[in-house]
Design a protein around this motif. Structure first.
Motif, PDB file in Angstrom:
ATOM      1  N   HIS A 117       0.848  -1.193   0.000  1.00 54.28           N
ATOM      2  CA  HIS A 117       0.000   0.000   0.000  1.00 54.28           C
ATOM      3  C   HIS A 117       0.880   1.238   0.000  1.00 54.28           C
ATOM      4  CE1 HIS A 117      -3.233   2.805   1.027  1.00 54.28           C
ATOM      5  NE2 HIS A 117      -4.045   1.861   0.574  1.00 54.28           N
ATOM      6  N   THR A 168       5.913  -8.303   5.131  1.00 54.90           N
ATOM      7  CA  THR A 168       6.147  -7.135   6.008  1.00 54.90           C
ATOM      8  C   THR A 168       7.463  -7.253   6.770  1.00 54.90           C
ATOM      9  OG1 THR A 168       4.709  -8.159   7.661  1.00 54.90           O
ATOM     10  CG2 THR A 168       3.741  -6.397   6.335  1.00 54.90           C
ATOM     11  N   LYS A 205      -0.458   2.905   3.764  1.00 52.39           N
ATOM     12  CA  LYS A 205      -0.708   2.039   4.925  1.00 52.39           C
ATOM     13  C   LYS A 205       0.483   1.106   5.136  1.00 52.39           C
ATOM     14  CE  LYS A 205      -4.748   3.688   5.741  1.00 52.39           C
ATOM     15  NZ  LYS A 205      -4.928   4.539   6.937  1.00 52.39           N
ATOM     16  N   SER A 206       0.714   0.761   6.404  1.00 47.45           N
ATOM     17  CA  SER A 206       1.880  -0.069   6.733  1.00 47.45           C
ATOM     18  C   SER A 206       1.636  -0.714   8.089  1.00 47.45           C
ATOM     19  CB  SER A 206       3.127   0.818   6.803  1.00 47.45           C
ATOM     20  OG  SER A 206       2.977   1.722   7.882  1.00 47.45           O
ATOM     21  N   ASN A 222      -3.468  -5.750   1.653  1.00 48.58           N
ATOM     22  CA  ASN A 222      -4.269  -4.534   1.487  1.00 48.58           C
ATOM     23  C   ASN A 222      -5.758  -4.844   1.325  1.00 48.58           C
ATOM     24  OD1 ASN A 222      -4.699  -5.083  -1.314  1.00 48.58           O
ATOM     25  ND2 ASN A 222      -2.691  -4.198  -1.794  1.00 48.58           N
ATOM     26  N   ASN A 236       5.472  -1.655   4.461  1.00 48.13           N
ATOM     27  CA  ASN A 236       4.212  -1.315   3.773  1.00 48.13           C
ATOM     28  C   ASN A 236       3.704  -2.469   2.899  1.00 48.13           C
ATOM     29  OD1 ASN A 236       6.095  -1.070   1.679  1.00 48.13           O
ATOM     30  ND2 ASN A 236       4.820   0.403   0.595  1.00 48.13           N
TER      31      ASN A 236
END
Ligand code: Q5B
Length: 258
Positions: free
Chosen positions: A145, A186, A148-149, A195, A191
Motif C-alpha cells: 500500500h 512485512t 498504509k503499513s 491490502n 508497507n
C-alpha cells in the motif's frame, strides 16, 4: 414452414419475459418482500445462489467498507477532475472507473486467484510461493500500500479480518494463507501489508464467488463513492481544475540542440 433462428446470446442469470425481472428464478419484488438486501441480489446475479445470512453480512460489509476512500485516490480524483470539467455523471464516473486496474482497486481478482493458487501449490511453503510470484507474475496482487503499513495499519482490513474470524463460523483458508504471506512480506518492508483488495479477494474466494466476479466488488462499491464526488462537485459549482506550474516538474529542454 417454421423459421429456425439461432439465439444470438445465452443468459443464465436473469429473465425479462414476465411481468417483472426474475433473478435466477426469484422475482425481484419477492426478494424485497422476503427481506433480502442488495447483497443478496448481487450474490444471485454474480454467483447464481442466495448466500447464507452469515455470508450476506460479510458481503454487505465489503461493499460498505469500500464505497469511498476520499478524494485523494486515483478513482475519486479522476471522477472529480471530470466533474470539474463539466462533464455529465456517467462520463465523470467512467473517468474514475478507468483508473481501476492492477495498482489501484483492480487487484481483487488476481489476489483471490493467486492466493488460492498458493494454497493449492505451495501450502506450507510461503517463500516458495513468493519466489514463484516474483518469477511468473511480478508484485503480489493484494499486497502493498502507498500509505498504509504495519505502523499505520489499514483499519478497514483489520475490521474485515476481525469480523470474519470472530463474528462468523466460516472457514477462511485463503485469507489465513494471505495473512501468513503478509507476515513474510512485512518482515522485508513494512508497507507490504495485505491490502483492502487482497483481503476482499481472499474472503470472496473463501465464500466461493467465481474468480471473474471479484473485481466487480470494488467496481460496484466505488461507484457509490464516485457518484457522491460528482454530486458534491456539482452542488458546489466547482471550477475547472488546471494544474499550477509548481505541481509539474517541467523536465523538457529549453532549447533544441540541433
Ligand atoms: N513492492 C499498491 O506501491 C502499490 C509489492 C512489492 C512485492 C508487492 C504496490 C502494488 C500490488 C497491487 C495491489 C491494490 C502500487 C492496492 C487499492 C485501494 C485503495 C487505495 C488507497 C483504496 C503501492 C516499492 C517497492 C518496490 C516493489 C515493492 C510493492 N508492492 N513487492 N509484492 N505487491 N501492489 N493494488 O508504494 O526493491 O524498491 O524496487 O503494486 O494490490 O488500490 O487507499 O490509496 O481503497 O482506494 O507505490 O486502498 O504495492 O510502491 O510500486 O513503487 O514499490 O516495493 O517491488 O521494491 P508503492 P512501488 P524495490 S489497494
Amino acid at each position: 414452414g417454421d423459421v429456425i433462428v439461432e439465439p444470438l446470446i445465452r443468459t443464465t442469470i436473469s429473465d425479462d419475459r414476465g411481468e417483472e425481472p426474475r433473478y435466477v428464478g426469484y422475482a425481484a419484488s419477492e426478494l424485497c418482500e422476503k427481506g433480502y438486501g442488495i447483497e443478496d441480489v448481487l450474490a444471485l446475479l454474480w454467483n447464481k445462489k442466495l448466500p447464507s445470512r452469515e455470508e450476506s453480512e460479510i458481503i454487505k460489509r465489503i461493499v460498505m467498507i469500500s464505497a469511498d476512500h476520499g478524494p485523494a485516490v486515483s478513482g475519486a480524483f479522476g471522477a472529480i477532475l471530470g466533474a470539474c470539467a463539466g462533464i455529465d455523471m456517467p462520463q465523470a464516473v467512467s473517468a474514475g472507473m478507468t483508473m481501476i486496474g492492477p495498482r489501484f482497486g483492480g487487484a481483487v481478482t488476481n489476489a483471490g486467484k493467486y492466493f488460492a493458487y498458493g494454497v493449492k501449490e505451495f501450502p506450507n511453503d510461503i517463500p516458495g510461493f513468493l519466489s514463484w510470484m516474483k518469477q511468473n507474475v511480478g508484485p503480489v496482487p493484494g499486497i502493498g500500500h502507498r500509505v498504509k503499513s504495519l505502523k499505520n495499519p489499514d483499519k478497514r482490513v483489520k475490521y474485515l479480518v476481525d469480523y470474519v474470524k470472530n463474528h462468523t463460523s466460516l472457514h477462511m483458508p485463503i485469507l489465513d494463507y494471505a495473512l501468513e504471506v503478509e507476515k513474510v512480506t512485512t518482515s522485508k518492508k513494512d508497507n507490504l501489508i495485505l491490502n483492502v483488495d487482497g483481503t476482499i479477494g481472499c474472503i470472496l474466494v473463501d465464500l466461493d464467488f467465481p474468480e471473474q466476479s471479484l473485481n466487480g466488488f470494488f467496481v460496484l462499491a466505488r461507484t457509490i463513492g464516485m457518484i457522491g464526488h460528482w454530486i458534491d462537485q456539482n452542488t458546489q459549482n466547482a471550477r475547472l481544475i488546471r494544474l499550477y506550474d509548481y505541481l509539474i516538474n517541467y523536465a523538457v529542454k529549453d532549447e533544441r540542440e540541433v
